[in-house]
Write a protein that holds these residues in place. Structure first.
Motif, PDB file in Angstrom:
ATOM      1  N   THR A  28      27.571  66.820  68.494  1.00  0.00           N
ATOM      2  CA  THR A  28      28.493  65.682  68.409  1.00  0.00           C
ATOM      3  C   THR A  28      29.898  66.093  68.831  1.00  0.00           C
ATOM      4  O   THR A  28      30.572  65.382  69.595  1.00  0.00           O
ATOM      5  N   ALA A  29      30.346  67.254  68.329  1.00  0.00           N
ATOM      6  CA  ALA A  29      31.693  67.736  68.657  1.00  0.00           C
ATOM      7  C   ALA A  29      31.812  68.074  70.142  1.00  0.00           C
ATOM      8  O   ALA A  29      32.816  67.736  70.790  1.00  0.00           O
ATOM      9  N   ALA A  30      30.790  68.745  70.687  1.00  0.00           N
ATOM     10  CA  ALA A  30      30.828  69.111  72.104  1.00  0.00           C
ATOM     11  C   ALA A  30      30.839  67.863  72.984  1.00  0.00           C
ATOM     12  O   ALA A  30      31.611  67.774  73.952  1.00  0.00           O
ATOM     13  N   HIS A  31      30.002  66.899  72.660  1.00  0.00           N
ATOM     14  CA  HIS A  31      29.955  65.654  73.432  1.00  0.00           C
ATOM     15  C   HIS A  31      31.284  64.908  73.349  1.00  0.00           C
ATOM     16  O   HIS A  31      31.778  64.389  74.356  1.00  0.00           O
ATOM     17  N   ALA A  32      31.879  64.882  72.153  1.00  0.00           N
ATOM     18  CA  ALA A  32      33.170  64.198  71.980  1.00  0.00           C
ATOM     19  C   ALA A  32      34.258  64.877  72.804  1.00  0.00           C
ATOM     20  O   ALA A  32      35.066  64.207  73.459  1.00  0.00           O
ATOM     21  N   LYS A  33      34.271  66.209  72.770  1.00  0.00           N
ATOM     22  CA  LYS A  33      35.299  66.940  73.519  1.00  0.00           C
ATOM     23  C   LYS A  33      35.126  66.752  75.023  1.00  0.00           C
ATOM     24  O   LYS A  33      36.099  66.585  75.772  1.00  0.00           O
ATOM     25  N   LEU A  34      33.881  66.766  75.497  1.00  0.00           N
ATOM     26  CA  LEU A  34      33.627  66.564  76.926  1.00  0.00           C
ATOM     27  C   LEU A  34      34.013  65.156  77.361  1.00  0.00           C
ATOM     28  O   LEU A  34      34.460  64.940  78.485  1.00  0.00           O
ATOM     29  N   THR A  35      33.849  64.198  76.454  1.00  0.00           N
ATOM     30  CA  THR A  35      34.177  62.804  76.768  1.00  0.00           C
ATOM     31  C   THR A  35      35.678  62.562  76.766  1.00  0.00           C
ATOM     32  O   THR A  35      36.232  61.924  77.671  1.00  0.00           O
ATOM     33  N   SER A  36      36.353  63.093  75.742  1.00  0.00           N
ATOM     34  CA  SER A  36      37.781  62.804  75.574  1.00  0.00           C
ATOM     35  C   SER A  36      38.696  63.817  76.238  1.00  0.00           C
ATOM     36  O   SER A  36      39.846  63.503  76.562  1.00  0.00           O
ATOM     37  N   GLY A  37      38.201  65.050  76.405  1.00  0.00           N
ATOM     38  CA  GLY A  37      39.048  66.131  76.906  1.00  0.00           C
ATOM     39  C   GLY A  37      39.972  66.685  75.836  1.00  0.00           C
ATOM     40  O   GLY A  37      40.807  67.551  76.117  1.00  0.00           O
ATOM     41  N   MET A  38      39.832  66.213  74.606  1.00  0.00           N
ATOM     42  CA  MET A  38      40.714  66.630  73.511  1.00  0.00           C
ATOM     43  C   MET A  38      40.126  67.837  72.773  1.00  0.00           C
ATOM     44  O   MET A  38      39.028  67.759  72.229  1.00  0.00           O
ATOM     45  N   ILE A  39      40.884  68.938  72.746  1.00  0.00           N
ATOM     46  CA  ILE A  39      40.437  70.154  72.083  1.00  0.00           C
ATOM     47  C   ILE A  39      40.166  69.899  70.596  1.00  0.00           C
ATOM     48  O   ILE A  39      39.234  70.463  70.014  1.00  0.00           O
ATOM     49  N   ARG A  40      40.959  69.049  69.978  1.00  0.00           N
ATOM     50  CA  ARG A  40      40.820  68.814  68.542  1.00  0.00           C
ATOM     51  C   ARG A  40      39.440  68.270  68.174  1.00  0.00           C
ATOM     52  O   ARG A  40      38.996  68.398  67.034  1.00  0.00           O
ATOM     53  N   ASP A  41      38.731  67.674  69.147  1.00  0.00           N
ATOM     54  CA  ASP A  41      37.406  67.136  68.853  1.00  0.00           C
ATOM     55  C   ASP A  41      36.394  68.228  68.519  1.00  0.00           C
ATOM     56  O   ASP A  41      35.357  67.951  67.902  1.00  0.00           O
ATOM     57  N   LEU A  42      36.681  69.478  68.900  1.00  0.00           N
ATOM     58  CA  LEU A  42      35.788  70.576  68.532  1.00  0.00           C
ATOM     59  C   LEU A  42      35.724  70.735  67.014  1.00  0.00           C
ATOM     60  O   LEU A  42      34.714  71.175  66.469  1.00  0.00           O
ATOM     61  N   GLY A  43      36.823  70.388  66.346  1.00  0.00           N
ATOM     62  CA  GLY A  43      36.870  70.501  64.890  1.00  0.00           C
ATOM     63  C   GLY A  43      35.979  69.500  64.181  1.00  0.00           C
ATOM     64  O   GLY A  43      35.774  69.604  62.962  1.00  0.00           O
ATOM     65  N   LEU A  44      35.417  68.535  64.924  1.00  0.00           N
ATOM     66  CA  LEU A  44      34.535  67.547  64.308  1.00  0.00           C
ATOM     67  C   LEU A  44      33.297  68.192  63.694  1.00  0.00           C
ATOM     68  O   LEU A  44      32.768  67.698  62.700  1.00  0.00           O
ATOM     69  N   ALA A  45      32.827  69.292  64.285  1.00  0.00           N
ATOM     70  CA  ALA A  45      31.594  69.914  63.787  1.00  0.00           C
ATOM     71  C   ALA A  45      31.734  70.291  62.318  1.00  0.00           C
ATOM     72  O   ALA A  45      30.944  69.855  61.471  1.00  0.00           O
ATOM     73  N   ARG A  46      32.737  71.079  62.005  1.00  0.00           N
ATOM     74  CA  ARG A  46      32.929  71.504  60.618  1.00  0.00           C
ATOM     75  C   ARG A  46      33.331  70.331  59.726  1.00  0.00           C
ATOM     76  O   ARG A  46      32.878  70.205  58.583  1.00  0.00           O
ATOM     77  N   LYS A  47      34.176  69.451  60.264  1.00  0.00           N
ATOM     78  CA  LYS A  47      34.663  68.319  59.476  1.00  0.00           C
ATOM     79  C   LYS A  47      33.516  67.402  59.054  1.00  0.00           C
ATOM     80  O   LYS A  47      33.418  66.996  57.891  1.00  0.00           O
ATOM     81  N   LEU A  48      32.632  67.072  59.982  1.00  0.00           N
ATOM     82  CA  LEU A  48      31.504  66.190  59.663  1.00  0.00           C
ATOM     83  C   LEU A  48      30.537  66.850  58.690  1.00  0.00           C
ATOM     84  O   LEU A  48      30.024  66.202  57.773  1.00  0.00           O
ATOM     85  N   PHE A  49      30.280  68.143  58.883  1.00  0.00           N
ATOM     86  CA  PHE A  49      29.362  68.850  57.995  1.00  0.00           C
ATOM     87  C   PHE A  49      29.914  68.898  56.579  1.00  0.00           C
ATOM     88  O   PHE A  49      29.216  68.571  55.609  1.00  0.00           O
ATOM     89  N   MET A  50      31.165  69.290  56.439  1.00  0.00           N
ATOM     90  CA  MET A  50      31.750  69.453  55.112  1.00  0.00           C
ATOM     91  C   MET A  50      31.958  68.120  54.404  1.00  0.00           C
ATOM     92  O   MET A  50      31.882  68.048  53.173  1.00  0.00           O
ATOM     93  N   LYS A  51      32.191  67.075  55.155  1.00  0.00           N
ATOM     94  CA  LYS A  51      32.370  65.767  54.538  1.00  0.00           C
ATOM     95  C   LYS A  51      31.139  65.392  53.727  1.00  0.00           C
ATOM     96  O   LYS A  51      31.237  64.813  52.639  1.00  0.00           O
ATOM     97  N   GLU A  52      29.952  65.727  54.246  1.00  0.00           N
ATOM     98  CA  GLU A  52      28.723  65.340  53.566  1.00  0.00           C
ATOM     99  C   GLU A  52      28.216  66.402  52.603  1.00  0.00           C
ATOM    100  O   GLU A  52      27.613  66.077  51.578  1.00  0.00           O
ATOM    101  N   HIS A  53      28.451  67.698  52.896  1.00  0.00           N
ATOM    102  CA  HIS A  53      27.763  68.750  52.144  1.00  0.00           C
ATOM    103  C   HIS A  53      28.674  69.701  51.365  1.00  0.00           C
ATOM    104  O   HIS A  53      28.170  70.577  50.665  1.00  0.00           O
ATOM    105  N   LYS A  54      29.971  69.532  51.450  1.00  0.00           N
ATOM    106  CA  LYS A  54      30.882  70.446  50.764  1.00  0.00           C
ATOM    107  C   LYS A  54      30.647  70.482  49.260  1.00  0.00           C
ATOM    108  O   LYS A  54      30.649  71.552  48.637  1.00  0.00           O
TER     109      LYS A  54
END
Length: 392
Positions: free
Chosen positions: A293-319
């Motif tokens: 999800t993070a890689a696809h978002a970053k490739l789509t938007s070109g925004m480096i910050r989208d790489l942080g989605l991986a950890r953010k999405l995981f921790m939101k549900e499982h932290k």
């Protein structure tokens, strides 16, 4: 030019590669064929649902979990309203890799060597298994799913060279069917310092075979002797050994999963194995999905910050689950006296129900708040020694 090169073809990497291919991305998956990770092989119903696992991959359905204390106390916990599925990693991992290829991912068999960068882009270099030659794949993004001692993490992500882990070892044996203390419909978890001073041992049925093993952070523990002792105690010493495997299992999710440029980690490489239980397959596959999800978002938007989605999405549900399980491990795995109290606590019906509801659904159950209060009080009482651990 690939959109993404995924390094590592276990459940995490294969899931990431399949998801990205389904997004329409050009994906390469590099895997060292032939390696089988030591693993009890347990998967919850939610994994079966979320990742569309066919019944053909389920080699056994477990309906009871048995906790065994240092003094030999046994607590059998029935799994209500469902079962724990068991898979054989030798076949399950290959099924996931083949499914990724069917979705459009391009498979490469070999050993990852390094990442190089120049004006032409980012290049993943690997040694081809068949020819022994070095090959370079040019890509816009890299997902490192290459295990607990990830070479991608070590060289690309801050903190990737300091992931704490236990060493797990198991032996796959021919299962004899019901015999002595062995039940092909039951998973046994052994909390005994003689088997593991800081983790646990296990006997997990796999249909025609079974996984018997243990893990430990203590470097001088004799893993093979401990497993032999476990086999002896379970009445399985004379069963034919099919294979032996050992590997590190991470203890804690990394604080950062990307390099702020073109690499994101997934699965064991990011440290996503549940504390206390050591459960990894479900969290690895979720890790692969959020990395995709993070890689696809970053490739789509070109925004480096989208790489942080991986950890953010995981921790939101499982932290929260990881936090509770980590506290349990810190509290109860330090000594046999504590382990005895932990197994005694597991005798409580509220603990049993909430534990397995959380396991099956992968979230802390909020429907019965009074049960949570009761468990909290009982937990403190056991830790303080107010309640004596019951023995056989």
């Amino acid at each position: 030019m690939y959109d993404v090169v995924v390094i590592g073809g276990g459940p995490s990497g294969a899931t990431a590669a399949e998801d990205l291919a389904l997004y329409g991305r050009k994906v390469a998956l590099i895997d060292r064929a032939g390696r089988i990770k030591p693993c009890g092989g347990a998967i919850p119903p939610r994994l079966i649902r979320d990742f569309r696992i066919p019944a053909s991959q389920i080699v056994a359905k477990i309906t009871t979990a048995r906790m065994i204390s240092p003094t030999g106390r046994r607590v059998d916990i029935p799994i209500e309203n469902g079962f724990v599925g068991m898979v054989d990693r030798e076949h399950f991992d290959d099924y996931l890799r083949n499914r990724a290829a069917e979705a459009g991912a391009e498979r490469h068999t070999g050993t990852y060597l390094r990442i190089e960068r120049d004006k032409a882009g980012t290049h993943v270099v690997y040694r081809d298994k068949a020819s022994g030659d070095e090959h370079r794949l040019t890509t816009r993004m890299v997902i490192g799913a290459d295990g607990a001692r990830s070479n991608v993490a070590k060289t690309e992500v801050p903190g990737g060279d300091r992931i704490p882990y236990v060493i797990a070892y198991h032996e796959i044996i021919e299962a004899p069917g019901p015999r002595g203390d062995y039940d092909p419909d039951r998973c046994d978890v052994i909390y005994d310092g003689r088997i593991s001073p800081d983790f646990y041992g296990w006997v997990f049925p796999h249909g025609k075979s079974a996984s018997i093993g243990m893990g430990s952070l203590v470097k001088d523990v004799d893993l093979k002797k401990a497993t032999a002792d476990l086999r002896e105690a379970s009445g399985l010493a004379d069963c034919r050994t099919i294979r032996r495997e050992g590997a590190p299992i991470p203890l804690k999710p990394m604080d950062r999963w990307d390099n702020g440029r073109d690499v994101v980690l997934a699965g064991d490489a990011a440290g996503v194995v549940a504390p206390s239980s050591g459960e990894g397959i479900y969290y690895a596959m979720v890790g692969g999905r959020v990395a995709a999800t993070a890689a696809h978002a970053k490739l789509t938007s070109g925004m480096i910050r989208d790489l942080g989605l991986a950890r953010k999405l995981f921790m939101k549900e499982h932290k929260s689950v990881f936090k509770v399980l980590g506290a349990m491990q810190d509290a109860y795995y330090k000594s046999d006296e504590r382990r005895e109290r932990f197994v005694s606590l597991c005798h409580d019906i509220d603990v049993q129900r909430l534990t397995f509801e959380a396991y099956m659904n992968k979230e802390l159950v909020k429907a019965r708040p009074m049960a949570h209060v009761k468990i909290g009080i009982k937990n403190l009482a056991h830790l303080a020694g107010v309640v004596k651990a019951e023995h056989v």
